[in-house]
Write an enzyme that holds these catalytic residues in place. Structure first.
Site, PDB file in Angstrom:
ATOM      1  N   HIS A 136       0.857  -1.195   0.000  1.00 30.66           N
ATOM      2  CA  HIS A 136       0.000   0.000   0.000  1.00 30.66           C
ATOM      3  C   HIS A 136       0.887   1.237   0.000  1.00 30.66           C
ATOM      4  O   HIS A 136       2.115   1.168   0.053  1.00 30.66           O
ATOM      5  CB  HIS A 136      -0.980   0.007   1.178  1.00 30.66           C
ATOM      6  N   CYS A 142       5.801   6.502   4.384  1.00 32.55           N
ATOM      7  CA  CYS A 142       4.659   5.700   3.916  1.00 32.55           C
ATOM      8  C   CYS A 142       4.083   6.238   2.608  1.00 32.55           C
ATOM      9  O   CYS A 142       3.219   5.595   2.005  1.00 32.55           O
ATOM     10  CB  CYS A 142       3.561   5.678   4.972  1.00 32.55           C
ATOM     11  N   HIS A 157       5.085   0.375  -0.519  1.00 34.15           N
ATOM     12  CA  HIS A 157       5.832  -0.468   0.411  1.00 34.15           C
ATOM     13  C   HIS A 157       4.818  -1.526   0.873  1.00 34.15           C
ATOM     14  O   HIS A 157       3.720  -1.602   0.309  1.00 34.15           O
ATOM     15  CB  HIS A 157       6.415   0.343   1.577  1.00 34.15           C
ATOM     16  N   HIS A 171       3.498  -4.794   4.025  1.00 33.19           N
ATOM     17  CA  HIS A 171       3.516  -5.337   5.383  1.00 33.19           C
ATOM     18  C   HIS A 171       3.001  -6.771   5.395  1.00 33.19           C
ATOM     19  O   HIS A 171       2.219  -7.178   4.535  1.00 33.19           O
ATOM     20  CB  HIS A 171       2.601  -4.514   6.307  1.00 33.19           C
ATOM     21  N   ASP A 192      -4.967 -10.632   0.448  1.00 33.58           N
ATOM     22  CA  ASP A 192      -3.661 -11.289   0.529  1.00 33.58           C
ATOM     23  C   ASP A 192      -2.889 -11.203  -0.785  1.00 33.58           C
ATOM     24  O   ASP A 192      -3.410 -11.545  -1.848  1.00 33.58           O
ATOM     25  CB  ASP A 192      -3.858 -12.761   0.907  1.00 33.58           C
ATOM     26  N   HIS A 193      -1.624 -10.768  -0.672  1.00 36.22           N
ATOM     27  CA  HIS A 193      -0.765 -10.591  -1.853  1.00 36.22           C
ATOM     28  C   HIS A 193      -1.386  -9.613  -2.845  1.00 36.22           C
ATOM     29  O   HIS A 193      -1.271  -9.781  -4.051  1.00 36.22           O
ATOM     30  CB  HIS A 193      -0.439 -11.941  -2.519  1.00 36.22           C
ATOM     31  N   GLU A 219      -0.128  -3.934  12.045  1.00 37.92           N
ATOM     32  CA  GLU A 219       0.552  -3.560  10.805  1.00 37.92           C
ATOM     33  C   GLU A 219       2.050  -3.841  10.892  1.00 37.92           C
ATOM     34  O   GLU A 219       2.663  -4.330   9.948  1.00 37.92           O
ATOM     35  CB  GLU A 219       0.314  -2.070  10.529  1.00 37.92           C
TER      36      GLU A 219
END
Lengths: 143, 143, 143, 143, 143, 143
Positions: D16, D35, D41, D43, D81-82, D128
């Site tokens: 994100h 950010c 980037h 998480h 996810d991913h 996070e």
């Protein structure tokens, strides 16, 4: 002899994808699965850098962790943290952004500076998720 | 051959400082940073003791963990837990209280008793904070 | 209403002892056990600071974590890290250095600065060891 | 009454950035810091979903965790996810990809399906990084 | 050479007891302590499987983790998870259910399939509780 | 008012199964899945006991953790550790061995002894695996 191994932990967050431009979408998905999502995904990476040496009789230190931490932060964390491994990181340019390849490059970057600081780089460990991590000993015999 | 490595975790809390009486305050602060605070600081230490050996065919054990735990508690945890590493610990007297030096002394204390209990001490790992730990293999080739 | 709770983790290491000068050694040991060791012991403390509020429509943030982290580091971590809770910390002067008392003082220090930064302090949690921690809600109804 | 709270943990990895198109680069960097990196980037997110209810006398369950896990995986993990939170996730379209906003949307998605499965959604917690997490109680009184 | 080590984590839950039918109750209790409870006890086991190799230039992978995970799940997790190590597991039949013995059998099961998938099994680590774990290198030199 | 919440962690290992004698094998498997394995499975359980109160001005303690730990060990850990929840535990006799039911019984056992020791039981949290846990507030409003 009293050779010890000291390890410093640092963390960074980054985006990446596993993707080859010279492969079709289908081939990328077949090999890399969900990791090939073209719009990227990301991880909280945890890096462990291990240095070997004899404790200095004056300080009790193999290497001063303030120095080791500075080296890692300047040379590895700063270029990787909150970055895109495929697009933003000079030392990963042209290299497939797998954890294995990343670990090898981190070793190559840290080896000399650690030596100049009086230690000997022994191991890089990089945790990508709670379910997988990669270790590299620089082509030396592992320990 | 089926040589295995079994590890027991124990914990202790202690105060210490990194400080040399033969250095000035400024020199101590320059080298040891915040760890030189004259009024001490402290840590929750986590100790991992690894023993190698062949599983005994009668018990499936390299070493009985009850025995290993007793040895560690009696010889290492009891003298270190809720103590001051610089002032209270006989086996650290006159030794700079770095994690490296502490790990070497713990090895020296445990080596023979572990052998008498039928195992062979293979590794001591001591975690000082979530960001650093030291490993020692007794001067043997690491594994 | 979309009230959320955001939590920032920070860490510090410190020495302390549980000890009353107006009690005998025996009484101190009876009540405080190993924690009364006169030469101190110490811990890696982990602090969680929770702030409540509505996400700002412009930023999606209850409070900017950079600001929250700065407040905590300046007002709490700096005076506590690598210090002696009984001797070095102005805001603990004259107060028994139990985790409960420390948590209450941390709340008192952070409440107004968090409010000025646009949030509302909701909870302080302080982990002393893996086996015990204290939570405080400022005398408000807990959540 | 024997109201219990049961929590299921699930994980996902995502990319994100915190970025507003109607702000300049400078303004984005000032507010969102690292950010805001335009190349993303990411998480490893850890999600905790808490459901309240009375244990069913026949099963001892508030809710069958197989059912709860399926609901979370189908409705939340599969789309996240991913993935890229800004580009790939229908329920985040047009919403700033802060952890606070993500937690609120996850609540909105899970509330009814959990109710149909016989439970009552009580809390969403989303970690996070090891240093920050957000909790949401759906605008109900927190617990 | 760029030999790397990649590790996959998997988990399973199982019951077992440490017990020899050819020993008396007293002898079993003396040697195995609480682990000899005739009605069983159990653990959440965490398994780490490490594979060594050179990163494939086409993929950056030592071994595809999807393949490695499938092998482990099919051959180890499926027969062990939510099972009784003494009663339900074909490959543990007639073997004392110590962690040491279990680790050796897991190695024996995984060695060939990992090789067929293009990797070389390097290490099995099995965590039984937060206080003990066993490592096995297949009788090779450990690393 | 300075009401604080202090939490003590204890651990135990146990076997159990989710099984109703008045149901068929098929029905048990349908509802309880792998947890219905007739030969048992098991877990490393982690128990968190939270007590609320005002810090005693003499000690800084809500409750002396030595006392709290002794109460928990004597009344809960001793009967549960290395036991079978379905067969060995008097206070679980006739009760389906779900985590929800176990948490309620632990509350019922600890409530009065904690009160006699000067505290007020506020919460029981029991972690069964890294993916699920149950919390209970005794039918009081949760916090």
């Amino acid at each position: 002899m009293s050779t010890c191994y000291i390890t410093r932990r640092e963390t960074f967050n980054a985006a990446h994808k596993l993707w080859r431009e010279d492969w079709t979408l289908e081939k990328n998905e077949e090999v890399f699965g969900r990791c090939s999502n073209r719009n990227w995904h990301g991880h909280n990476f945890t890096l462990f850098v291990t240095v070997k040496g004899l404790p200095n009789p004056d300080t009790g230190f193999i290497i001063n962790l303030k120095d080791l931490s500075s080296i890692i932060k300047d040379l590895v964390i700063e270029p990787l943290d909150h970055k895109n491994l495929n697009l933003d990181v000079p030392f990963m340019a042209g290299i497939l952004a797998s954890t294995e390849n990343l670990v090898i490059e981190i070793w190559n970057i840290l080896k000399s500076p650690v030596q100049k600081a009086g230690g000997e780089l022994a191991k890089i460990k990089l945790i990508e998720t709670e379910n997988n991590f990669v270790e590299y000993y620089g082509g030396n015999e592992p320990y």
